[in-house]
Design an enzyme around this catalytic site. Structure first.
Site: not given
Ligand code: G6Q
Length: 544
Positions: A206, A212, A268-269, A354, A385, A505
């Site tokens: 996003k 990462e 994001g989620r 989250e 199990h 972070k």
């Molecule tokens: C979700 C969070 C988080 C996000 C990641 C990746 O609601 O905001 O999990 O999706 O940190 O972020 P980017 O899509 O910006 O790389």
């Protein structure tokens, strides 16, 4: 908004709980022969049996009243109206717009966003068709056979979960991989048997700034360029981006013509049905992807219009509150009896934890009650199990969601009936247990009896659907999204921000140069962190 502990229904629930906690499911079922058929809901093709919860009709009445006093209906409308309900980021929360039919209108800042959503879906469709048909050629003229999604968190968990869940519908001649961890093992293992000339990378981010993802994307570009003879023009054929940040995409070297946008009103989620789902569409094809959106939309409409007492997501959210805030349950187990849903619990962990892992109200006051439980789970029957022992006989109360399907996608002999027998048996065993008398009657020696007693009274929901297909997956995801929404409204927290991920972070950014420095860096952390850094430097870089 009256603070939660002062709401009438909350107080009434506290009083009600004093009796309710002593009620046993054995008694509740014995007193009402209709309970198992009465406490069920069927909506948009999902069947929920919630009769094995430690509730009476009064509990439901009070939970519904709690939702009303918390303004649930009004807040649902606010979300659908595009109001900026994510107050700490001043953003609308409109994942429901991602699955709205073409002719709907949902306004954000005076603009109907639905046409934009469908314009991107159309581009994704066209692109997917070109890749899947082989019309899109790689740099050397070969068709794309491998797709690697690079993303993390919300830009990874939804796509991975959906790919695994819908593998049955996927293009089996293509390989799909997902790279998220900054640990190079993730990337190296993902590409070790792939050829660059047949591999497409989707960089999903996003913000397009995530450490990462950018690190993996850079390594992917190096790997791809090396495999394709170093010609920078090859990037255009082997990299596409999914992002809200066109500028950063261009800077990375991906032509914005190869960028699929989404918007800041998609969290994001909550983004797996936006362009973040491009890998899903490539795997299952546009028609199945649209069926999944349709499934979500059906659940969205149900959530928006059904009375709270008959509203699947609202009811599930309220039941969670009942256990978390009154019984003090700390976790919820999600137990899908379908191997394809193996990543579903991991996906739900982010969605729920989250969203609702918050310690202050919308006004910034410390909450005086518990918020999100820990979500966890594994597909059945494997969990039986291992950790089910604790659910059956441990000292903690763990409400469980069992998820099962009438039909297997891979019918084989007796497998499916054996699987489903286990779903029903587990829920039955948890609820009713086995008394000391029953254990004794089996001829168990007295000393062994306590070990073999099952107290029962351990609550569960059983969710059933016809079969796991894209439409049903959409419904399941939307069900949990709205259940999480319901919880967040009652708890009066901002379910749509995630400030809790920021501090780590920032601190990592400070430590990175301290680990990479060739000179011994001055360290100003606490004595533990200083020591860990020094020790790592000494062991990992003995010559510097
Ligand atoms: C979700 C969070 C988080 C996000 C990641 C990746 O609601 O905001 O999990 O999706 O940190 O972020 P980017 O899509 O910006 O790389």
């Amino acid at each position: 908004m009256t603070a939660l502990p002062r709401r009438q229904a909350w107080k009434a629930l506290q009083a009600h709980y004093k009796n309710a906690r002593h009620m046993h499911l054995r008694t509740l079922f014995a007193e009402d022969p209709e309970r198992g058929t009465r406490l069920t809901i069927e909506a948009v093709g999902l069947f929920l049996d919630y009769s094995k919860n430690r509730i009476t009709d009064d509990t439901i009445r009070l939970l519904v009243q709690l939702a009303e006093e918390s303004g649930l209906q009004d807040r649902i409308e606010a979300m659908f109206r595009g109001e900026k309900i994510n107050i700490t980021e001043n953003r609308a929360v409109l994942h429901v717009a991602l699955r709205a039919p073409r002719d709907t209108s949902i306004m954000v800042d005076g603009e109907n966003v639905v046409p934009k959503v469908h314009a991107v879906l159309d581009r994704m469709t066209e692109f997917s068709n070109r890749i899947r048909s082989g019309a899109w050629k790689g740099h050397t003229g070969k068709r794309i056979r491998n797709v690697v999604n690079i993303g993390i968190g919300g830009s990874d968990l939804g796509p991975v979960m959906a790919y695994e869940a819908l593998k049955h519908y996927s293009e089996r001649d293509m390989t799909f991989r997902f790279v998220s961890n900054v640990d190079a093992t993730d990337f190296k293992e993902a590409v070790r048997d792939l050829h660059a000339d047949e591999t497409l990378f989707i960089v999903s981010s996003k913000t397009f700034t995530t450490l990462e993802t950018m690190t993996n994307a850079n390594s992917a570009r190096d790997w791809s360029l090396t495999g394709l003879g170093g010609d920078p023009s090859s990037v255009a054929k082997h990299f596409v981006a999914v992002s809200t940040n066109a500028e950063a995409v261009a800077k990375f070297g991906i032509d914005t013509a190869n960028m699929f946008p989404f918007w800041d009103w998609v969290g994001g989620r909550y983004s797996m049905f936006s362009a973040i789902g491009l890998s899903t569409m490539l795997a299952i094809g546009p028609d199945h992807f649209h069926a999944m959106l349709d499934g979500c939309h059906q659940m969205d409409e149900h959530f928006r219009t059904a009375p709270i007492a008959e509203n699947l997501p609202a009811l599930m959210g309220l039941l969670t509150i009942w256990y978390v805030d009154f019984f003090r349950a700390e976790t919820v187990a999600v137990l899908p009896y379908d191997q394809y849903l193996k990543r579903f619990p991991a996906y739900l962990q982010q969605l729920a934890m989250e969203s609702n892992g918050k310690h202050v109200t919308r006004e910034g006051k410390r909450v005086a009650y518990e918020t999100s439980p820990v979500y966890w789970g594994e597909p059945g029957t494997n969990g039986q199990h291992s950790f089910y022992q604790l659910i059956h006989q441990g000292t903690r109360l763990i409400p469980c969601d069992f998820i099962g399907f009438q039909h297997s996608l891979n019918p084989l002999g007796r497998h499916h009936e054996l699987l489903m027998a286990n779903v029903f048996a587990q829920a039955e065993a948890l609820a009713f247990g086995k008394t000391a008398e029953e254990v004794k009657q089996e001829g168990t020696p007295d000393w062994l009896v306590p070990h073999r007693v099952f107290e029962g009274n351990r609550p569960s929901n059983t969710l059933l659907a016809e079969r796991l297909n894209p439409e049903v997956l959409g419904k399941l995801v939307a069900l949990y999204e709205h259940s999480v929404f319901t919880q967040g409204i009652v708890w009066h927290i901002d379910s749509f921000d995630q400030w809790g991920v920021e501090l780590g972070k920032v601190l990592a950014q400070r430590i990175i140069p301290e680990l990479e420095s060739t000179e011994e860096p001055p360290l100003h952390h606490d004595s533990s962190t200083n020591n860990l850094i020094r020790r790592h430097r000494a062991k990992a870089r003995p010559n510097t």
